[in-house]
Write a protein that holds these residues in place. Structure first.
Motif, PDB file in Angstrom:
ATOM      1  N   SER A  70     -87.728   8.342  53.959  1.00  0.00           N
ATOM      2  CA  SER A  70     -88.034   6.942  53.669  1.00  0.00           C
ATOM      3  C   SER A  70     -87.413   5.956  54.655  1.00  0.00           C
ATOM      4  CB  SER A  70     -87.618   6.598  52.245  1.00  0.00           C
ATOM      5  OG  SER A  70     -86.232   6.780  52.090  1.00  0.00           O
ATOM      6  N   THR A  71     -86.147   6.134  55.022  1.00  0.00           N
ATOM      7  CA  THR A  71     -85.484   5.207  55.957  1.00  0.00           C
ATOM      8  C   THR A  71     -84.688   6.012  56.960  1.00  0.00           C
ATOM      9  OG1 THR A  71     -85.284   3.535  54.231  1.00  0.00           O
ATOM     10  CG2 THR A  71     -83.885   3.261  56.162  1.00  0.00           C
ATOM     11  N   ARG A  94     -88.878   2.562  58.412  1.00  0.00           N
ATOM     12  CA  ARG A  94     -89.121   2.887  57.010  1.00  0.00           C
ATOM     13  C   ARG A  94     -90.594   3.238  56.851  1.00  0.00           C
ATOM     14  NH1 ARG A  94     -86.739  -1.265  53.058  1.00  0.00           N
ATOM     15  NH2 ARG A  94     -84.874  -0.201  53.763  1.00  0.00           N
TER      16      ARG A  94
END
Length: 144
Positions: A70-71, A94
């Motif tokens: 995700s990040t 992201r």
């Protein structure tokens, strides 16, 4: 202008030069990030506008990074402010796109933008170059 684009603008020359410097090192996804920059808009972080130049991205491109999760911070840099206090520069992604360019400062405000040639860069998974030592923090300094 739609509400989702409110406050966004094209990269300025200094931001683009710093991003180009960060993207000089090789890492998985670098070419996709370069392609995203061609369609990137930015806006200053509201909570940071008075003391640092951190920005968030709006990417109007279909180019996406490989799936890192995700990040992720695929690349980062270190430089010094005019008074010798360190500045850390983090490029956040992201969900496959550029998300933030964050300047972590260790004083009340950044005195000047670092020149691209002054930025030591490393891919997020690489160690800092041998012998590289960021300038020491002043007593009681905390990141802003």
């Amino acid at each position: 202008m739609t509400a989702e684009r409110e406050g966004f603008r094209p990269l300025n020359e200094t931001e683009r030069a710093i991003l180009d410097r960060l993207l000089e090192v090789s890492f998985p996804g670098r070419d996709e990030l370069r392609a995203q920059l061609e369609a990137a808009l930015v806006r200053p972080w509201a909570e940071c506008a008075e003391h640092c130049p951190s920005v968030e991205f709006l990417i109007e491109s279909d180019v996406r990074l490989p799936d890192y999760g995700s990040t992720v911070v695929p690349v980062e840099g270190m430089a010094s402010d005019a008074d010798g206090i360190p500045i850390e520069i983090l490029l956040f992604c992201r969900d496959g796109t550029l998300h933030d360019l964050e300047f972590v400062i260790f004083s009340d405000r950044m005195k000047r933008m670092p020149r691209p040639s002054e930025i030591e860069v490393r891919a997020g998974h690489d160690p800092w170059p041998e012998g590289y030592m960021p300038p020491p923090l002043p007593p009681n300094a905390e990141p802003q």
